[in-house]
Design an enzyme around this catalytic site. Sequence first.
Site, PDB file in Angstrom:
ATOM      1  N   ARG A 122      -0.500  -9.387  14.831  1.00 12.61           N
ATOM      2  CA  ARG A 122      -1.555  -9.687  14.273  1.00 12.61           C
ATOM      3  C   ARG A 122      -0.884 -10.991  12.845  1.00 12.61           C
ATOM      4  NH1 ARG A 122      -6.933  -6.313  15.110  1.00 12.61           N
ATOM      5  NH2 ARG A 122      -7.545  -8.368  15.487  1.00 12.61           N
ATOM      6  N   ASP A 304     -10.382  -6.189  23.908  1.00 14.33           N
ATOM      7  CA  ASP A 304     -11.092  -5.181  23.548  1.00 14.33           C
ATOM      8  C   ASP A 304     -12.157  -4.271  24.355  1.00 14.33           C
ATOM      9  OD1 ASP A 304     -10.519  -6.680  21.802  1.00 14.33           O
ATOM     10  OD2 ASP A 304     -12.203  -7.461  21.049  1.00 14.33           O
TER      11      ASP A 304
END
Length: 417
Positions: A122, A304
């Site tokens: 990330r 997700d």
Amino acid sequence: MAKYVVTGGKKLAGTVRVSGAKNAALPIMAAALMTEGETILENVPNIADVRCMGRILESLGAVVTWLDANRLSIKVNGKIGSGTPYNLAKKLRASNLLLGPLAGKLGRAEISMPGGCLIGSRPMDLHIKGLKAMGADVTTEHGLIKAKGKLQGEKIYLDFPSVGATENLMMAAVFASGRTELENAAKEPEIVDLANFLNAMGAQIRGAGTDLIRIKGVKELRPVNYSVIPDRIEAGTFAIGAAITGGKVRLENVIPMHLVPLIAKLKEVGVHLIQEEDALEVGGKEEYAPTDIKTMPYPGFPTDLQSPMLALLAKAKGTSMIVENIYENRFRVAGELKRMGANIRVEGQAAVIVGVDQLYGAQTKATDLRAGAALILAGLAAEGLSEICGIEHIDRGYEGFQAKWNSLGAEIKRIED
Ligand code: UD1
């Protein structure tokens, strides 16, 4: 450390109200710092991540108060600080969403660099590249991202439609001089919600929800009352919960359009769904067909909901494949599901899932928020008792977790060690 103990085999039934979206509330809270006076946000989930963002805003000089269960007041009077404290920022990756608002409003920001996390590295390169293009002097040193200088509008092409970079640059551009264009912008509903909030405050943002967002700089914003959109990921988790237990659940406070990629996949495997304007009825079955899924930026299948779907497909009749295109480490949960009897083979960014007739209760560990949700789902469908530790991850993102699931007939106990 606390853990959840789940008694498997209960069919979910009843109605549940979906909470406000974590991923919309967090950037909107950050954006509230861009105005003076009192912003009131409705439909805010009272979850650990939101409370942590509240503490970060307070450390910058705002006054953050819960007016009732889901109504949050953010007051900004006078000067605000430009640096996020490491002890709070390290708990919440979304603290990086203060970079854009502070750089835009103050012409300076010192943000604790968010580290990598278990689901992937990330990086922040797209955020930084965008701010540099807008004229900021950005450096990264001693664990900080420092941005300095007045921003001017610019055409910015995002190499990848990053949600966070789109949000940060959109917020930064609100006070930049002239016009900014974000090309290959992310299109997630949470971005549209943030743009709607900023526009309600007086910003001039057009095109949010498409891959070209145009922002005309303004001088100031005024505080408003605003209601956050429902959480499509929580809604999706309940929908998969109804499916995996063969139950029947009505979800209220949902925007079914935001769930299109999940609804398509659930229908494909055989789940019965009825969509209303702001509700969704999910009827489960005993057996499901397998399917293949590729996670993609919105409107593709959301990363997700990948781990929760892994749990569902672990019980399908046949072989499924999931390709994860967003995060490099999101299959760690497969190892935990295997402890419950799942047959999953992970090769690089792909997981091959051979459905089994039965999952069995086991002791497992949530390694991230959505992995935690997947293990709870598997526990609900398993024979016997499952223990899930690492549940601080679940507390980060699911409001009233135990109470909401138990209200549908689940048997989930929280045990504080
Ligand atoms: C947001 C969501 C998160 C969701 C993710 C993808 C919030 C608070 N979190 O996270 O729940 O899983 O979107 O839908 O909204 N990337 C770069 N360089 C950058 C920025 C991102 O390479 O500068 C990469 C990331 O490593 C990742 C991908 O882009 O592989 C997507 O990340 P991004 O969309 O930025 O996710 P977040 O905004 O962090």
